[in-house]
Scaffold this motif. Structure first.
Motif, PDB file in Angstrom:
ATOM      1  N   ALA A  17      26.295 -20.556 -60.366  1.00  0.00           N
ATOM      2  CA  ALA A  17      24.981 -21.026 -60.827  1.00  0.00           C
ATOM      3  C   ALA A  17      24.363 -20.004 -61.785  1.00  0.00           C
ATOM      4  N   PHE A  18      24.447 -18.743 -61.420  1.00  0.00           N
ATOM      5  CA  PHE A  18      23.933 -17.674 -62.282  1.00  0.00           C
ATOM      6  C   PHE A  18      24.669 -17.669 -63.615  1.00  0.00           C
ATOM      7  N   GLY A  19      25.991 -17.815 -63.550  1.00  0.00           N
ATOM      8  CA  GLY A  19      26.794 -17.853 -64.764  1.00  0.00           C
ATOM      9  C   GLY A  19      26.451 -19.025 -65.656  1.00  0.00           C
ATOM     10  N   TYR A  20      26.190 -20.165 -65.051  1.00  0.00           N
ATOM     11  CA  TYR A  20      25.819 -21.345 -65.830  1.00  0.00           C
ATOM     12  C   TYR A  20      24.523 -21.097 -66.599  1.00  0.00           C
ATOM     13  N   VAL A  21      23.549 -20.517 -65.926  1.00  0.00           N
ATOM     14  CA  VAL A  21      22.274 -20.217 -66.585  1.00  0.00           C
ATOM     15  C   VAL A  21      22.486 -19.206 -67.709  1.00  0.00           C
ATOM     16  N   LEU A  22      23.216 -18.130 -67.411  1.00  0.00           N
ATOM     17  CA  LEU A  22      23.453 -17.114 -68.442  1.00  0.00           C
ATOM     18  C   LEU A  22      24.273 -17.674 -69.604  1.00  0.00           C
ATOM     19  N   GLY A  23      25.218 -18.545 -69.298  1.00  0.00           N
ATOM     20  CA  GLY A  23      26.024 -19.160 -70.352  1.00  0.00           C
ATOM     21  C   GLY A  23      25.188 -19.999 -71.295  1.00  0.00           C
ATOM     22  N   ASN A  24      24.207 -20.691 -70.754  1.00  0.00           N
ATOM     23  CA  ASN A  24      23.361 -21.537 -71.590  1.00  0.00           C
ATOM     24  C   ASN A  24      22.407 -20.745 -72.480  1.00  0.00           C
ATOM     25  N   ILE A  25      22.190 -19.480 -72.160  1.00  0.00           N
ATOM     26  CA  ILE A  25      21.332 -18.679 -73.042  1.00  0.00           C
ATOM     27  C   ILE A  25      22.142 -17.730 -73.922  1.00  0.00           C
ATOM     28  N   GLY A  26      23.492 -17.818 -73.862  1.00  0.00           N
ATOM     29  CA  GLY A  26      24.327 -17.084 -74.803  1.00  0.00           C
ATOM     30  C   GLY A  26      25.021 -15.843 -74.284  1.00  0.00           C
ATOM     31  N   PHE A  27      24.850 -15.491 -73.009  1.00  0.00           N
ATOM     32  CA  PHE A  27      25.452 -14.266 -72.492  1.00  0.00           C
ATOM     33  C   PHE A  27      26.961 -14.356 -72.330  1.00  0.00           C
ATOM     34  N   GLY A  28      27.556 -15.512 -72.430  1.00  0.00           N
ATOM     35  CA  GLY A  28      28.994 -15.648 -72.297  1.00  0.00           C
ATOM     36  C   GLY A  28      29.739 -15.670 -73.611  1.00  0.00           C
ATOM     37  N   ASP A  29      29.040 -15.556 -74.695  1.00  0.00           N
ATOM     38  CA  ASP A  29      29.636 -15.642 -76.029  1.00  0.00           C
ATOM     39  C   ASP A  29      29.949 -14.245 -76.552  1.00  0.00           C
ATOM     40  N   TYR A  30      31.231 -13.992 -76.825  1.00  0.00           N
ATOM     41  CA  TYR A  30      31.647 -12.666 -77.293  1.00  0.00           C
ATOM     42  C   TYR A  30      30.919 -12.273 -78.578  1.00  0.00           C
ATOM     43  N   ALA A  31      30.724 -13.221 -79.481  1.00  0.00           N
ATOM     44  CA  ALA A  31      30.029 -12.918 -80.742  1.00  0.00           C
ATOM     45  C   ALA A  31      28.589 -12.464 -80.479  1.00  0.00           C
ATOM     46  N   GLU A  32      27.945 -13.098 -79.497  1.00  0.00           N
ATOM     47  CA  GLU A  32      26.579 -12.691 -79.132  1.00  0.00           C
ATOM     48  C   GLU A  32      26.573 -11.272 -78.572  1.00  0.00           C
ATOM     49  N   LEU A  33      27.542 -10.979 -77.695  1.00  0.00           N
ATOM     50  CA  LEU A  33      27.622  -9.635 -77.128  1.00  0.00           C
ATOM     51  C   LEU A  33      27.892  -8.597 -78.204  1.00  0.00           C
ATOM     52  N   ASN A  34      28.788  -8.933 -79.102  1.00  0.00           N
ATOM     53  CA  ASN A  34      29.101  -8.016 -80.196  1.00  0.00           C
ATOM     54  C   ASN A  34      27.864  -7.763 -81.061  1.00  0.00           C
ATOM     55  N   ALA A  35      27.113  -8.806 -81.351  1.00  0.00           N
ATOM     56  CA  ALA A  35      25.890  -8.654 -82.142  1.00  0.00           C
ATOM     57  C   ALA A  35      24.875  -7.774 -81.416  1.00  0.00           C
ATOM     58  N   MET A  36      24.839  -7.880 -80.089  1.00  0.00           N
ATOM     59  CA  MET A  36      23.925  -7.042 -79.327  1.00  0.00           C
ATOM     60  C   MET A  36      24.355  -5.579 -79.386  1.00  0.00           C
ATOM     61  N   PHE A  37      25.640  -5.316 -79.133  1.00  0.00           N
ATOM     62  CA  PHE A  37      26.102  -3.927 -79.083  1.00  0.00           C
ATOM     63  C   PHE A  37      26.146  -3.252 -80.444  1.00  0.00           C
ATOM     64  N   THR A  38      26.177  -4.020 -81.503  1.00  0.00           N
ATOM     65  CA  THR A  38      26.127  -3.437 -82.850  1.00  0.00           C
ATOM     66  C   THR A  38      24.715  -3.499 -83.436  1.00  0.00           C
ATOM     67  N   PHE A  39      23.748  -3.869 -82.603  1.00  0.00           N
ATOM     68  CA  PHE A  39      22.324  -3.929 -82.969  1.00  0.00           C
ATOM     69  C   PHE A  39      22.048  -4.856 -84.148  1.00  0.00           C
ATOM     70  N   GLN A  40      22.868  -5.901 -84.304  1.00  0.00           N
ATOM     71  CA  GLN A  40      22.627  -6.895 -85.337  1.00  0.00           C
ATOM     72  C   GLN A  40      21.622  -7.938 -84.876  1.00  0.00           C
ATOM     73  N   ASP A  41      21.573  -8.164 -83.548  1.00  0.00           N
ATOM     74  CA  ASP A  41      20.650  -9.134 -82.962  1.00  0.00           C
ATOM     75  C   ASP A  41      20.128  -8.530 -81.659  1.00  0.00           C
ATOM     76  N   LEU A  42      18.850  -8.243 -81.610  1.00  0.00           N
ATOM     77  CA  LEU A  42      18.277  -7.567 -80.453  1.00  0.00           C
ATOM     78  C   LEU A  42      17.824  -8.524 -79.344  1.00  0.00           C
ATOM     79  N   ARG A  43      17.998  -9.824 -79.533  1.00  0.00           N
ATOM     80  CA  ARG A  43      17.538 -10.794 -78.541  1.00  0.00           C
ATOM     81  C   ARG A  43      18.137 -10.535 -77.157  1.00  0.00           C
ATOM     82  N   MET A  44      19.447 -10.379 -77.073  1.00  0.00           N
ATOM     83  CA  MET A  44      20.079 -10.156 -75.774  1.00  0.00           C
ATOM     84  C   MET A  44      19.758  -8.771 -75.235  1.00  0.00           C
ATOM     85  N   PHE A  45      19.693  -7.786 -76.108  1.00  0.00           N
ATOM     86  CA  PHE A  45      19.326  -6.431 -75.686  1.00  0.00           C
ATOM     87  C   PHE A  45      17.940  -6.435 -75.048  1.00  0.00           C
ATOM     88  N   LEU A  46      17.010  -7.150 -75.658  1.00  0.00           N
ATOM     89  CA  LEU A  46      15.653  -7.248 -75.103  1.00  0.00           C
ATOM     90  C   LEU A  46      15.657  -8.034 -73.790  1.00  0.00           C
TER      91      LEU A  46
END
Length: 138
Positions: A17-46
């Protein structure tokens, strides 16, 4: 009385259930994670920062305090292995749960790797290191 199987089942369903919620907001997408760790998109970091603030507030309200014990020798090698696994799989151990919950079946291989790694860690600890592991792990 709770049995080990009941607790495991509750953890599996809660994790999915937790994974489903996180998946729907983008936490399961490698590109999103990469953008967060390279500071290209601060949405997930925040989002992570917001979660830390919420947990810190809960700890303060519930008066949960950390221990002042020294960090044992297994923390540094464990952190290195954790980081290596994160780099290989594209996420921390929770991300494959997010990916499975959103239908990405190949993430099951990563989950098997997590379980095998936990088992190997327990075996190596009991055989070579004898560091107290508490009640964590499978």
């Amino acid at each position: 009385m709770r049995t080990r199987g009941t607790i495991l089942l509750a953890c599996v369903f809660g994790g999915l259930a937790f994974g489903y919620v996180l998946g729907n907001i983008g936490f399961g997408d490698y590109a999103e994670l990469n953008a967060m760790f390279t500071f290209q998109d601060l949405r997930m970091f925040l989002s992570f920062a917001g979660a830390v603030v919420i947990v810190a507030a809960l700890f303060a309200v519930l008066r949960i305090r950390g221990t002042k014990e020294k960090i044992h020798a297994g923390v540094v090698p464990g952190a290195i292995l954790f980081g290596a696994g994160w780099a290989i799989s594209g996420g921390c151990p929770s991300i494959p749960i997010v990916q499975v919950a959103t239908g990405y079946v190949p993430a099951l291989i990563t989950l098997v790797g997590v379980v095998v790694g936990m088992r190997l860690s327990r075996w190596a600890n009991s055989r070579f290191f004898h560091v107290d592991t508490g009640s964590c792990g499978l």
